[in-house]
Design an enzyme around this catalytic site. Structure first.
Site, short mmCIF file in Angstrom:
data_model
loop_
_atom_site.label_atom_id
_atom_site.label_comp_id
_atom_site.label_asym_id
_atom_site.label_seq_id
_atom_site.Cartn_x
_atom_site.Cartn_y
_atom_site.Cartn_z
N ILE A 1 -26.42 -2.15 -12.76
CA ILE A 1 -27.30 -1.30 -11.96
C ILE A 1 -27.95 -2.10 -10.84
CG2 ILE A 1 -29.50 -0.07 -12.05
CD1 ILE A 1 -28.61 0.95 -14.85
N ASP B 1 -31.96 -13.29 -10.28
CA ASP B 1 -31.34 -13.10 -11.59
C ASP B 1 -31.29 -14.43 -12.32
OD1 ASP B 1 -29.27 -10.62 -12.64
OD2 ASP B 1 -29.16 -12.53 -13.69
N ASN C 1 -36.05 -4.46 -12.22
CA ASN C 1 -34.88 -3.93 -12.92
C ASN C 1 -34.51 -4.71 -14.18
OD1 ASN C 1 -32.30 -2.42 -13.21
ND2 ASN C 1 -31.40 -4.38 -12.59
N TYR D 1 -37.48 -1.82 -27.79
CA TYR D 1 -36.96 -1.42 -26.49
C TYR D 1 -37.57 -0.09 -26.05
CZ TYR D 1 -33.59 -0.22 -22.83
OH TYR D 1 -33.01 0.13 -21.63
N ILE E 1 -25.04 4.56 -18.73
CA ILE E 1 -24.41 4.23 -17.47
C ILE E 1 -23.27 3.26 -17.76
CG2 ILE E 1 -24.73 3.23 -15.18
CD1 ILE E 1 -26.27 5.84 -15.59
N LEU E 2 -22.11 3.52 -17.18
CA LEU E 2 -20.93 2.69 -17.46
C LEU E 2 -20.97 1.39 -16.66
CD1 LEU E 2 -18.08 5.34 -17.72
CD2 LEU E 2 -19.38 4.24 -19.57
N THR E 3 -21.92 0.56 -17.01
CA THR E 3 -21.96 -0.80 -16.47
C THR E 3 -20.88 -1.62 -17.16
OG1 THR E 3 -23.52 -1.52 -18.17
CG2 THR E 3 -24.46 -0.62 -16.12
#
Length: 268
Positions: free
Chosen positions: A18, A37, A90, A158, A191-193
Site C-alpha cells: 500500500i 521504511d 502507513n 492489532y 488488499i492483495l499486497t
C-alpha cells in the site's frame, strides 16, 4: 495529473504494498515524496523507479518503533524539500503467532503493536504538525484497518491499536483544524499486497471473496488512489473521517451468504 503538485509528502512504510502504491501515485500527481521504511534498500528502489518515470522522490531509513527515527524522517523531509504538506502514517503490522485472543495474548507483543501501530501515528503527527502550521496547513492520512471496527478470534492487539488510530484521527482533526490541518484515515479490508498473496492460501482468499459485496479483491492502488484524494485539495472539506475501502465485505448481515445457500438447496 497534477492533483498534488507543489506538495511535499512523507510516506512511511513506503517500500512495498500500500505504501509503495501511494508513494508512486502521489509522485505521479506531482508531489515531492520521501519514502521512509525499515527496508531502506526497498525505499530507495521505489524512489529510483519514481525518478525514472519523471517524478521526484527519495528513499530513507525509518524505524517506526523509534521516536528519534520518526523525528529524523520528518526533519529530513523538511530539510530536503523545504516543507511538509502531506504525512501518510502507513507503518503497521502484527504477528499472528503472538497476537492472539485476550487470555493467551503475548503482553510484549501487545506493547510492541501499540508502539508500532498507534504511537508511531502520534509521533509522526506530533513532529509534522508544527511544520504544517508554518506552511499554512496540511493533510495527515493514517492507515487504520477494518479490524478497528470489527472483532476477530485473534489479533486482539492489532484491532485495538487500529481502533486507536481511528479515534486519534478524530482528535488530531479537532485539535488542529483551525490551523488548516486535516486528518483522515483509510481502513483497508483485504488488499492483495505481495504479503497477502504470499501468506494467504487460495482457500482463505475464497472465504474473503464469499463475503465481499463486489466480485473481486482490492489492490494496493485502491488505497493509493484514496490517499491521493485525501492528500489533494479535492478533499479540503473532509476531516476526522475514516474511509472504509473494503469492497463491501462488512456492509451486509454476515449470515446472508449462508441463507442464500440454504435457499438454493431448498429450491432444488
Amino acid at each position: 495529473m497534477g492533483r498534488v503538485t507543489g506538495k511535499v509528502a512523507l510516506v512511511t512504510g513506503g517500500a512495498s504494498g500500500i505504501g509503495l502504491s501511494s508513494a508512486t501515485l502521489l509522485a505521479k500527481e506531482g508531489a515531492q515524496v520521501v519514502i521512509a521504511d525499515f527496508n531502506v534498500d526497498g525505499a530507495k528502489a521505489v524512489a529510483q523507479e519514481i525518478k525514472s518515470n519523471g517524478g521526484e522522490a527519495i528513499g530513507i531509513f525509518l524505524d517506526a518503533g523509534s521516536e528519534e527515527s520518526i523525528k529524523e524522517a520528518v526533519e529530513f523531509t523538511v530539510n530536503q524539500y523545504g516543507s511538509i504538506h502531506v504525512l501518510y502514517n502507513n507503518v503497521g503490522g502484527t504477528n499472528l503467532k503472538k497476537d492472539l485472543d485476550v487470555v493467551n495474548m503475548d503482553l510484549d507483543e501487545w506493547d510492541r503493536l501499540m508502539n508500532l501501530n498507534l504511537k508511531s501515528v502520534l509521533l509522526g503527527s506530533k513532529f509534522a504538525i508544527p511544520h504544517m502550521i508554518e506552511a499554512g496547513g496540511g493533510s495527515i492520512i493514517n492507515t487504520a484497518s477494518m479490524a478497528g471496527f470489527f472483532s476477530d478470534a485473534i489479533r486482539s492487539a492489532y484491532g485495538a491499536s487500529k481502533a486507536g488510530v481511528v479515534n486519534l484521527t478524530k482528535y488530531i482533526s479537532t485539535q488542529y483544524g483551525k490551523n488548516k490541518i486535516r486528518c483522515n484515515a483509510v481502513a483497508p479490508g483485504l488488499i492483495l499486497t505481495p504479503a497477502a498473496k504470499n501468506n494467504m492460501s487460495p482457500e482463505v482468499l475464497d472465504i474473503f471473496a464469499k463475503f465481499n459485496a463486489l466480485p473481486y479483491h482490492g489492490e494496493p492502488e485502491d488505497i493509493g488512489h484514496t490517499v491521493v484524494f485525501l492528500a489533494s485539495d479535492e478533499s479540503k472539506f473532509i476531516t476526522g473521517q475514516t474511509i472504509q475501502v473494503e469492497g463491501g465485505h462488512y456492509i451486509g448481515n454476515p449470515s446472508i451468504s449462508d441463507f442464500e445457500e440454504l435457499m438454493k438447496k431448498a429450491q432444488n
